[in-house]
Design an enzyme around this catalytic site. Structure first.
Site, PDB file in Angstrom:
ATOM      1  N   LYS A 482      50.990  47.366  26.271  1.00 35.90           N
ATOM      2  CA  LYS A 482      51.232  47.318  27.716  1.00 35.90           C
ATOM      3  C   LYS A 482      50.268  46.331  28.368  1.00 35.90           C
ATOM      4  CE  LYS A 482      48.178  51.270  28.662  1.00 35.90           C
ATOM      5  NZ  LYS A 482      48.055  52.599  29.298  1.00 35.90           N
ATOM      6  N   ARG A 580      47.140  63.400  35.452  1.00 31.08           N
ATOM      7  CA  ARG A 580      47.710  62.137  35.916  1.00 31.08           C
ATOM      8  C   ARG A 580      49.229  62.265  35.910  1.00 31.08           C
ATOM      9  NH1 ARG A 580      46.002  56.741  32.733  1.00 31.08           N
ATOM     10  NH2 ARG A 580      47.266  57.761  31.117  1.00 31.08           N
ATOM     11  N   TYR A 708      29.885  28.574  47.894  1.00 31.37           N
ATOM     12  CA  TYR A 708      30.213  29.155  49.194  1.00 31.37           C
ATOM     13  C   TYR A 708      29.105  30.080  49.688  1.00 31.37           C
ATOM     14  CZ  TYR A 708      35.081  27.572  48.906  1.00 31.37           C
ATOM     15  OH  TYR A 708      36.216  26.817  48.852  1.00 31.37           O
ATOM     16  N   MET A 757      37.384  30.373  43.662  1.00 29.23           N
ATOM     17  CA  MET A 757      38.730  30.726  43.226  1.00 29.23           C
ATOM     18  C   MET A 757      39.075  30.074  41.893  1.00 29.23           C
ATOM     19  SD  MET A 757      42.453  30.214  45.064  1.00 29.23           S
ATOM     20  CE  MET A 757      42.178  31.473  46.304  1.00 29.23           C
TER      21      MET A 757
END
Length: 812
Positions: A482, A580, A708, A757
């Site tokens: 998965k 769950r 940044y 990014m």
């Protein structure tokens, strides 16, 4: 760059709406998608044949842009931003660039010609950068829009400009000259490109010469036809006419190089160019003469010229698929450039077998029949083995040529042609821009990626075998693939597992299972989190659902009845403490009632999930889960008189509680080399290595900052490398600011400042490295386990966060 917006209002003839007094322009943009758009941006809303940037102004305002140059104010934007309204936004962009260029006074080289502009520009930048701080056109920015954008790159530190200018019709060059304001002109070559925009060759020459009308000198190969239209002093060179400034003799051509003897100012010196093709030699001569005019020392010129390199644009040699070599000339298609390309093909061919892919030829001045006769002859003279033509005209006129395959359009070629037929050959791809042959190049080019996730399939096999050694010979094994194989890749790993004869594959959602089926995986596939709406698709693709609720069971039974299906395999999930998904003890009686005497489904397995099998401190709770599972499952088995597969052990459960394996176990993260104890990890091999390269290296001085938010302040000069990978690729921002590191030449390089990014910056002050050197982001060191500990998360999150845009490379 920066200037007050008020200074251009009059220059561009704008009517202003808004407040402009104190706004300083720091960024010019024409692309609404650019991440550079911000509150300091002046956005020009350009119109094109297929786009209108005015449509994106509202979105730009939301993103923080508040100053625009427009030809009208969209209704949705009125009163929300500041606008300069002009008649033509492209002309306003050009006038703004002209104003900005005039703020700087330094020598500028203006380059034009039919061919070679970009190569000469890039080579001059390489040759002159040791002596000047050069600003140049990025890539092939030589158009009516590209030139203005190039000029906006100037800053106060530059002392030489190199800009190329291209035209396609009359009246264009004078606009570019006013923007570039060149002091030195370089004319590379006159050919047939853009002939359709001019009535005669002379008309095109006159138009191109407008770039040089204020130059102190024009550098060009001696040509009487062209020189009569130049009214400035010239600096000419020639192979056969010694009346110019420079006379050139070819001494030898061997080992992919050309030796020349240069005669200049009653002096002679030899030079070696690392190319043999005629175009490259001519382009190099344009550069040599420019350097001579600038009084660069002859020895320096010779030393630098021998290090020239291939510029990856237009005529390019690239590695292709199936051990092919590609010659990429997808920019133009005229007879003259075809001959040059065929010469290049012959000189650069890596394999004897030669193929050409050619579009319709656009050539003014020749009758069409005569044109294609010359084309056919040129191809035949070069002994091309296979000729693929694309376009109705060329297909018609070359239909009698042997070894010809024709297609009406590029789309037809892409849809119909079998790429496997290309094997061990050199392929020339030459087409007019309108044919979009770059799509063919993408199809045939061997893919290169700076950032890749390498997956070691041998390591996966090793880890699978380690966990198999923990279970009894008859116990089945389900492997979880998965989440795209825990970030590593679904189909490739599933194929390996199928080869290793595991019993089941597990996926989270139906879509994942469907993709595996489409890829040819035949193993039983269990879907652990099926939505009721996906049951129909699951049946169509033979996927087996986990059933964890009464409503889910009722929905599936209803569908099975409607389709008249018998004994469809399902898997019952029991909640033994994870809380769950799953049936709790109170729901078992209703579950049994629904399933009793029901032949629509078959209970293939009954299972549960352990909450804390990785932590032996919770051994008592884990034992409680085992007891509940045994009790719940036996109740179902007895009531329904069935013998399903039972399974509760996950990766950590296999290692810590192998005695509770029942009939099957489920292997997850362990397959990918991540265990939950030192002993376990010692037996596992690293599967995934995330690699990148160094893009750029720079020295950052004391007092400066990096990244940044100026998060890293430099206290003493350091050497910094930029790596093309960031949080969009899956690297957590929390891994920055010296908390994390990468490995370069087996040495740690701390990450400086915030992870961006698409990039990160690292400290390489004490590492001997160069651009393009390999960078290990994670693998053996740092491992995903190390990263997870530092980030206070789990290795699962690190692996599954690696973006799908990162290329996966599988190897043995």
């Amino acid at each position: 760059m920066n200037f007050l917006i008020n200074t251009i209002v009059k220059e561009i003839g704008a009517q202003s709406f808004g407040v402009f007094d104190d706004f300083i322009v720091e960024n010019i943009s024409i692309d609404s998608r650019s991440m550079q758009n911000n509150s300091s941006t002046l956005f020009f809303a350009l119109r094109g044949q297929n786009h209108d940037a005015h449509n994106y102004i509202a979105q730009l305002i939301e993103n923080g842009v508040s100053f625009f140059v427009v030809d009208h104010i969209p209704d949705a934007a009125k009163g929300k931003a500041n606008f300069l309204v002009v008649e033509n936004t492209t002309l306003a962009l050009q006038k703004t660039a002209k104003y900005y260029r005039a703020l700087f006074c330094f020598p500028t080289i203006g380059i034009t010609g039919s061919n070679g502009k970009t190569i000469v520009k890039e080579w001059l930048n390489f040759l002159l950068s040791p002596d000047y701080s050069v600003v140049r056109s990025p890539r092939s920015y030589n158009s009516q829009v590209g030139v203005p954008l190039s000029v906006f790159g100037i800053n106060e530190n530059h002392d030489l400009g190199i800009f190329e200018a291209g035209i396609s019709s009359k009246g264009e060059m004078s606009k570019l000259e006013a923007i570039i304001q060149p002091t030195i002109g370089v004319f590379t070559h006159i050919g047939t490109a853009h002939d359709d925009g001019f009535d005669t060759l002379e008309e095109k020459i006159v138009e191109k010469m407008q770039l040089f009308k204020n130059c102190e000198v024009v550098v060009l190969q001696k040509n009487e036809v062209i020189e009569k239209y130049i009214h400035q002093p010239t600096f000419t060179w020639s192979f056969d006419d010694n009346s110019g400034a420079v006379f050139v003799e070819v001494l030898a051509q061997k080992n992919n190089s050309t030796s020349l003897l240069i005669h200049y100012n009653s002096n002679s010196f030899s030079i070696t160019i690392p190319f043999q093709d005629t175009i490259a030699v001519e382009n190099a001569m344009s550069c040599i003469c420019t350097l001579l005019y600038l009084a660069i020392d002859e020895n320096t010129i010779a030393d630098r010229i021998q290090n020239l390199y291939e510029v990856e644009i237009r005529l390019q040699a690239k590695k292709g698929i199936n051990d092919c070599m590609l010659i990429d000339d997808t920019y133009s298609s005229d007879y003259q450039s075809l001959k040059m390309a065929l010469d290049f093909l012959e000189q650069q061919k890596f394999y004897q077998k030669k193929t050409i892919i050619l579009s319709d030829i656009f050539q003014g001045g020749l009758p069409i029949e005569k044109l294609y006769q010359k084309v056919a002859l040129a191809i035949q003279n070069n002994k091309i083995d296979r000729i693929i033509v694309i376009g109705e005209t060329i297909s018609k006129y070359l239909k009698d040529v042997s070894n010809l395959i024709s297609f009406a359009s590029t789309a037809e070629f892409l849809n119909r042609f079998n790429t496997e037929s290309f094997q061990n050959e050199t392929i020339l791809i030459k087409g007019a821009r309108s044919f979009n042959f770059d799509e063919i190049v993408v199809l045939l080019e061997e893919k290169k990626h700076e950032t890749v996730l390498e997956i070691n399939l041998d390591a996966i096999s090793n880890n699978l075998n380690f966990y198999k050694s923990k279970i009894k010979p008859g116990t089945k094994i389900m492997v979880m693939v998965k989440a795209f194989g825990y970030g590593n890749g679904g189909y490739e790993i599933a194929k390996l597992l199928e080869h290793n004869k595991v019993d089941y594959l597990g996926v989270a959602f139906a879509d994942e299972g469907i993709e595996l089926r489409k890829a040819g995986i035949k193993l039983p596939i269990m879907v652990l989190n099926p939505e009721n709406g996906s049951f129909n698709a699951m049946i169509a693709y033979d996927l087996e659902p986990e059933i964890y609720s009464i409503t889910g069971l009722q929905a599936f039974l209803k569908l099975a009845q409607k389709k008249n299906i018998a004994s469809y395999p399902i898997h019952l999930k029991l909640d033994t403490g994870m809380h769950r998904l799953g049936f709790e003890s109170e729901a078992l009686d209703e579950l049994i009632s629904l399933l009793k005497n029901n032949n629509f489904v078959q209970i293939k397995s009954v299972f549960s999930h352990l909450s804390a099998s990785d932590d032996v401190a919770f051994a008592t709770f884990t034992e409680l889960q085992f007891e509940r599972f045994r009790t719940y499952s036996e109740k179902i088995i007895t009531a329904l008189d069935i013998q399903p597969i039972r399974h509760i052990l996950n990766t950590s459960g296999i290692f810590n509680y192998s005695e509770m394996q029942f009939e099957m176990v489920r292997l997850g993260i362990g397959l990918y080399g991540v265990g939950n104890s030192e002993i376990e990890n010692k037996n596992l091999q690293n599967v995934s290595t995330l690699k990148s390269v160094i893009s750029q290296i720079r020295i950052v001085n004391e007092g400066e900052s990096i990244g940044y938010g100026r998060k890293h302040r430099v206290e003493k000069p350091i050497k910094v490398a930029t790596i093309p990978i960031g949080y969009a690729d899956g690297i957590r921002r929390a891994w920055g600011n010296e908390k994390g590191y990468v490995m370069i030449h087996n040495q740690k390089a701390n990450i400086l400042g915030n992870v961006c990014m698409d990039m990160m910056m690292v400290d390489i002050t004490n590492i001997d490295c160069n651009p393009s050197d390999e960078v290990i982001v994670f693998g053996k060191n740092p491992s995903v386990i190390d990263m997870a500990k530092q980030l206070e998360t789990i290795p699962y999150e690190i692996l599954t966060s690696v973006s799908q845009r990162v290329k996966r490379v599988f190897y043995r």
